[in-house]
Write an enzyme that holds these catalytic residues in place. Structure first.
Site, mmCIF file in Angstrom:
data_model
loop_
_atom_site.group_PDB
_atom_site.id
_atom_site.type_symbol
_atom_site.label_atom_id
_atom_site.label_comp_id
_atom_site.label_asym_id
_atom_site.label_seq_id
_atom_site.Cartn_x
_atom_site.Cartn_y
_atom_site.Cartn_z
ATOM 1 C CG HIS A 59 -20.752 -31.262 -10.321
ATOM 2 N ND1 HIS A 59 -20.724 -29.893 -10.324
ATOM 3 C CD2 HIS A 59 -21.849 -31.589 -11.039
ATOM 4 C CE1 HIS A 59 -21.754 -29.419 -10.971
ATOM 5 N NE2 HIS A 59 -22.462 -30.427 -11.429
ATOM 6 C CG HIS A 62 -25.919 -34.105 -10.350
ATOM 7 N ND1 HIS A 62 -25.605 -34.526 -11.625
ATOM 8 C CD2 HIS A 62 -25.658 -32.775 -10.330
ATOM 9 C CE1 HIS A 62 -25.169 -33.510 -12.340
ATOM 10 N NE2 HIS A 62 -25.181 -32.426 -11.587
ATOM 11 C CD GLU A 71 -21.073 -31.710 -14.558
ATOM 12 O OE1 GLU A 71 -21.899 -32.611 -14.354
ATOM 13 O OE2 GLU A 71 -21.380 -30.517 -14.689
HETATM 14 C C1 G6D Z 1 -27.841 -27.062 -12.550
HETATM 15 O O1 G6D Z 1 -28.305 -27.639 -14.814
HETATM 16 C C2 G6D Z 1 -27.266 -27.517 -13.879
HETATM 17 C C3 G6D Z 1 -26.570 -28.825 -13.732
HETATM 18 O O2 G6D Z 1 -25.957 -29.205 -14.943
HETATM 19 C C4 G6D Z 1 -25.543 -28.720 -12.616
HETATM 20 O O3 G6D Z 1 -24.900 -29.950 -12.452
HETATM 21 C C5 G6D Z 1 -26.257 -28.324 -11.332
HETATM 22 O O4 G6D Z 1 -26.889 -27.093 -11.506
HETATM 23 C C6 G6D Z 1 -25.274 -28.172 -10.188
HETATM 24 O O5 G6D Z 1 -28.925 -27.887 -12.209
#
Ligand code: G6D
Length: 348
Positions: A179, A105, A313
């Site tokens: 998100h 991210h 998402e």
């Molecule tokens: C965890 O694996 C999940 C991700 O997909 C999510 O975006 C994140 O938490 C907030 O890492």
């Protein structure tokens, strides 16, 4: 229609401002310019009771201390990039390793953790917040000065459109999404396990133990990943499918969308009568069932727990840089990146 602005917090010597857009039907969307975070969405249930349907906080400190990207714009590249590196035109780029040695991210200070410049646009039948941010060359390890623009537009049909645009002075990568964690029960009265999801998707990506795509594309047939006729989120929590188990007894998977802008994603909560149709121009949607939500904090008085919210998402495919058979997240110099997703809230 009206927009209310108020100081939300102070951060890094700057004011963080909250903007609440209110349409003619009473729907409200509150956003802060820190991370373009959607902190609240108030929509009616079948009886016309307006309640909040996203996970969010009322203080910046809570976002900075507890939030796993609640409501935020994530980028430059949403999702994971294996080993936090990729190659472009013979150059190897090394990103922040912020998730088990991989990149997640956008890194340590991604788009979710910066203040965006904001303009307000009010029109006859809609109003918009337009957020601008310049992600400098080398920021979080990414090449190119990337000018980003994010627009949230609310109209009087209870539709919220999210538009992401970008242009870079060097070849780079971009894969941006919002998100938000959704919970249609209203003010987090219940978790999302009885929410029904319908997806126009025949395939999803296999993940490895670190939740990185293996490159294999799996059919949804005869599995808890088949949402084509509607399925409760609960099914993924009791499935022995190794893919549901490794996602923390649920889902954390990219689904390839069969169609775009044609009611391809529909979330519904029978008890409240609230529904959400999501339409997008993106090739995929990551369904994350909130399986990693910690229990060490409360959200507006409700104790956080697994499955309290789920994310849909819309985006390109995670780790596409290391799987060149996936749709590409590469943005050429001076090429315009654009992605549009629309949330349509219903109550019946
Ligand atoms: C965890 O694996 C999940 C991700 O997909 C999510 O975006 C994140 O938490 C907030 O890492």
């Amino acid at each position: 229609m009206k927009i209310v602005q108020e100081q939300f917090a102070k951060f890094d010597g700057k004011i963080v401002t909250a903007y609440t857009m209110i349409n003619s039907r009473g729907m409200e969307v509150t956003t802060i310019d820190y991370g373009c975070i959607i902190t609240k969405i108030l929509v009616p249930d079948r009886d016309g009771t307006f309640e909040n349907v996203v996970l969010g906080f009322d203080t910046l400190e809570e976002y900075q201390k507890y939030s796993p990207y609640f409501g935020a714009i994530v980028g430059r590249h949403a999702g994971r990039i294996a080993n936090a590196e990729f190659e472009l035109d013979g150059i190897n780029y090394h990103l922040a390793k912020n998730n088990n040695g991989n990149h997640l991210h956008g890194g340590l200070v991604g788009f979710d953790k910066v203040i965006w410049d904001t303009e307000v646009i009010e029109e006859q039948e809609s109003m918009s917040l337009v957020f601008h941010y310049l992600s400098k060359d080398g920021e979080e390890g990414y090449p190119g000065n990337l000018k980003m623009k994010v627009t949230y537009t609310l109209n009087n049909q209870n539709e919220l459109q999210l538009t992401y645009e970008g242009i870079s002075d060097k070849k780079t990568v971009v894969n941006v999404t919002n998100h938000s964690y959704l919970n249609l029960s209203g003010n987090l009265k219940r978790d999302t396990l009885n929410h029904t999801l319908t997806l126009k998707s025949d395939q999803f990506l296999e993940l490895d133990e670190e939740l990185i795509p293996t490159g294999k594309i799996l059919a949804v047939e005869n599995s808890a990943f088949d949402f084509r006729s509607g399925r409760r989120i609960f099914d993924g929590t009791v499935s022995n499918d190794p893919q549901n188990v490794l996602a923390g007894k649920g889902y954390d998977h990219p689904f390839l969308l069969n169609v775009n802008n044609n009611k391809e994603i529909h979330l519904f909560d029978e008890e409240s009568g609230r529904g959400l149709i999501i339409e997008t121009d993106q090739p995929a949607v990551v369904l994350y069932a909130g399986t990693q939500l910690e229990e060490n904090f409360s959200i507006r008085g409700v104790k956080s727990k697994k499955y309290l919210g789920l994310c849909l998402e819309t985006q390109g495919l995670p780790d596409s840089l290391n799987h060149r058979q996936f749709p590409s997240a590469i943005l050429e110099k001076d090429e315009v990146y654009q992605s549009i997703t629309t949330y349509k809230f219903t109550n019946q």
